[in-house]
Design a protein around this motif. Structure first.
Motif, PDB file in Angstrom:
ATOM      1  N   MET A  21       4.868   5.243  10.376  1.00 57.27           N
ATOM      2  CA  MET A  21       5.910   6.237  10.136  1.00 57.27           C
ATOM      3  C   MET A  21       5.867   7.358  11.180  1.00 57.27           C
ATOM      4  O   MET A  21       6.900   7.891  11.557  1.00 57.27           O
ATOM      5  CB  MET A  21       5.784   6.814   8.719  1.00 57.27           C
ATOM      6  CG  MET A  21       6.193   5.815   7.636  1.00 57.27           C
ATOM      7  SD  MET A  21       6.278   6.511   5.978  1.00 57.27           S
ATOM      8  CE  MET A  21       4.570   6.802   5.591  1.00 57.27           C
ATOM      9  N   GLU A  22       4.669   7.696  11.640  1.00 53.45           N
ATOM     10  CA  GLU A  22       4.537   8.785  12.601  1.00 53.45           C
ATOM     11  C   GLU A  22       4.815   8.341  14.043  1.00 53.45           C
ATOM     12  O   GLU A  22       5.487   9.022  14.795  1.00 53.45           O
ATOM     13  CB  GLU A  22       3.133   9.382  12.522  1.00 53.45           C
ATOM     14  CG  GLU A  22       2.953  10.590  13.404  1.00 53.45           C
ATOM     15  CD  GLU A  22       1.589  11.235  13.234  1.00 53.45           C
ATOM     16  OE1 GLU A  22       1.139  11.890  14.182  1.00 53.45           O
ATOM     17  OE2 GLU A  22       0.981  11.074  12.161  1.00 53.45           O
ATOM     18  N   HIS A  23       4.270   7.168  14.431  1.00 52.47           N
ATOM     19  CA  HIS A  23       4.362   6.724  15.821  1.00 52.47           C
ATOM     20  C   HIS A  23       5.365   5.597  16.047  1.00 52.47           C
ATOM     21  O   HIS A  23       5.652   5.261  17.190  1.00 52.47           O
ATOM     22  CB  HIS A  23       2.984   6.273  16.318  1.00 52.47           C
ATOM     23  CG  HIS A  23       1.966   7.354  16.283  1.00 52.47           C
ATOM     24  ND1 HIS A  23       1.951   8.392  17.182  1.00 52.47           N
ATOM     25  CD2 HIS A  23       0.937   7.582  15.427  1.00 52.47           C
ATOM     26  CE1 HIS A  23       0.948   9.205  16.906  1.00 52.47           C
ATOM     27  NE2 HIS A  23       0.326   8.743  15.835  1.00 52.47           N
ATOM     28  N   TRP A  58      -2.601   2.149   3.694  1.00 54.72           N
ATOM     29  CA  TRP A  58      -1.882   3.413   3.709  1.00 54.72           C
ATOM     30  C   TRP A  58      -2.009   4.099   5.070  1.00 54.72           C
ATOM     31  O   TRP A  58      -1.052   4.685   5.562  1.00 54.72           O
ATOM     32  CB  TRP A  58      -2.360   4.317   2.585  1.00 54.72           C
ATOM     33  CG  TRP A  58      -1.928   3.829   1.238  1.00 54.72           C
ATOM     34  CD1 TRP A  58      -0.759   3.201   0.924  1.00 54.72           C
ATOM     35  CD2 TRP A  58      -2.660   3.909   0.021  1.00 54.72           C
ATOM     36  NE1 TRP A  58      -0.717   2.893  -0.412  1.00 54.72           N
ATOM     37  CE2 TRP A  58      -1.872   3.307  -0.998  1.00 54.72           C
ATOM     38  CE3 TRP A  58      -3.902   4.408  -0.330  1.00 54.72           C
ATOM     39  CZ2 TRP A  58      -2.283   3.225  -2.314  1.00 54.72           C
ATOM     40  CZ3 TRP A  58      -4.323   4.326  -1.655  1.00 54.72           C
ATOM     41  CH2 TRP A  58      -3.508   3.742  -2.629  1.00 54.72           C
ATOM     42  N   ASN A  59      -3.190   4.027   5.677  1.00 51.22           N
ATOM     43  CA  ASN A  59      -3.354   4.603   7.016  1.00 51.22           C
ATOM     44  C   ASN A  59      -2.455   3.900   8.030  1.00 51.22           C
ATOM     45  O   ASN A  59      -1.847   4.557   8.895  1.00 51.22           O
ATOM     46  CB  ASN A  59      -4.815   4.521   7.472  1.00 51.22           C
ATOM     47  CG  ASN A  59      -5.677   5.568   6.823  1.00 51.22           C
ATOM     48  OD1 ASN A  59      -5.208   6.606   6.390  1.00 51.22           O
ATOM     49  ND2 ASN A  59      -6.963   5.288   6.739  1.00 51.22           N
ATOM     50  N   TYR A  67      11.167   3.652  13.542  1.00 55.77           N
ATOM     51  CA  TYR A  67      10.339   4.515  12.705  1.00 55.77           C
ATOM     52  C   TYR A  67      10.681   4.244  11.242  1.00 55.77           C
ATOM     53  O   TYR A  67      11.685   4.761  10.741  1.00 55.77           O
ATOM     54  CB  TYR A  67      10.587   5.991  13.061  1.00 55.77           C
ATOM     55  CG  TYR A  67      10.123   6.331  14.448  1.00 55.77           C
ATOM     56  CD1 TYR A  67       8.839   6.833  14.661  1.00 55.77           C
ATOM     57  CD2 TYR A  67      10.952   6.131  15.551  1.00 55.77           C
ATOM     58  CE1 TYR A  67       8.395   7.128  15.940  1.00 55.77           C
ATOM     59  CE2 TYR A  67      10.524   6.432  16.834  1.00 55.77           C
ATOM     60  CZ  TYR A  67       9.239   6.920  17.023  1.00 55.77           C
ATOM     61  OH  TYR A  67       8.805   7.212  18.281  1.00 55.77           O
ATOM     62  N   PRO A  68       9.859   3.444  10.570  1.00 48.20           N
ATOM     63  CA  PRO A  68      10.191   3.121   9.174  1.00 48.20           C
ATOM     64  C   PRO A  68      10.020   4.326   8.257  1.00 48.20           C
ATOM     65  O   PRO A  68       9.212   5.216   8.517  1.00 48.20           O
ATOM     66  CB  PRO A  68       9.183   2.029   8.823  1.00 48.20           C
ATOM     67  CG  PRO A  68       8.047   2.223   9.756  1.00 48.20           C
ATOM     68  CD  PRO A  68       8.622   2.816  11.013  1.00 48.20           C
ATOM     69  N   LYS A  69      10.819   4.325   7.222  1.00 53.20           N
ATOM     70  CA  LYS A  69      10.727   5.338   6.175  1.00 53.20           C
ATOM     71  C   LYS A  69      10.438   4.599   4.875  1.00 53.20           C
ATOM     72  O   LYS A  69      11.331   4.002   4.285  1.00 53.20           O
ATOM     73  CB  LYS A  69      12.034   6.120   6.041  1.00 53.20           C
ATOM     74  CG  LYS A  69      12.475   6.816   7.298  1.00 53.20           C
ATOM     75  CD  LYS A  69      11.635   8.041   7.567  1.00 53.20           C
ATOM     76  CE  LYS A  69      12.199   8.798   8.756  1.00 53.20           C
ATOM     77  NZ  LYS A  69      11.190   9.269   9.644  1.00 53.20           N
TER      78      LYS A  69
END
Length: 181
Positions: free
Chosen positions: A49-51, A42-43, A63-65
């Motif tokens: 998703m953030e970077h 999860w981390n 940037y995956p969603k």
């Protein structure tokens, strides 16, 4: 040979905390280690998703969603794979304990009627070593399948499987089953 020794000691050192938890709790810590594996996944996904994920071939960062289903399912599958390998490791620990006890037996000496053959030792050592390697390889395949089919990542099912097998087999054969040698 120095590189192998450095790699082996580094890998055994990395496993020391897990070994202590599993041995100290008699296996009760295995679900905790599975939760740690899920949390690590999860981390990683949060970071992606953030970077973003940089592709050096194209020079593009995507940037995956991830959906909630993808997010939680992949973590649970990674954690489950970690738990399976830890259950296997617990079996190796139990075998190690038996092997230490057998090391003090009089089997095969002039004080025993029971024969002790090198063939028996090699058979037990190689089967345990191969089993641990196969379990680590299977866990890697499960993690790759999670990334490929659940997260739509461009990975092969066989990515890292050989390394996982070799690492598991080496740690098992030279670490956990060393008393057989």
């Amino acid at each position: 040979i120095w590189d192998f020794g450095d790699w082996f000691l580094d890998t055994m050192g990395e496993q020391s905390m897990q070994m202590a938890l599993v041995l100290g709790t008699g296996g009760m810590a295995i679900p905790v280690l599975g939760a740690i594996g899920a949390g690590n996944k999860w981390n990683d996904m949060d970071y992606e998703m953030e970077h973003g994920i940089y592709d050096p071939d194209t020079g593009i960062t995507t940037y995956p969603k991830y959906s909630a289903f993808q997010y939680y399912s992949s973590g649970i599958l990674y954690g489950g794979a970690e738990m399976l390998t830890e259950y296997a490791r617990l079996g190796q620990f139990k075998a190690l304990k038996r092997n230490f006890k057998k090391g003090w037996d009089l089997k095969g000496t002039r004080f025993s009627r029971e024969a002790f053959t090198t063939r028996d030792v090699v058979k037990r050592w190689s089967s345990g070593t191969a089993r641990e390697g196969a379990e680590e390889g299977a866990a890697q395949v499960l993690q790759n399948a999670t990334d490929k089919f659940l997260l739509d990542k461009d990975v092969a099912l066989t990515d890292g499987v050989v390394e996982a097998f070799v690492t598991g087999a080496t740690i098992s054969g030279l670490g956990f089953q060393a008393p057989l040698l």
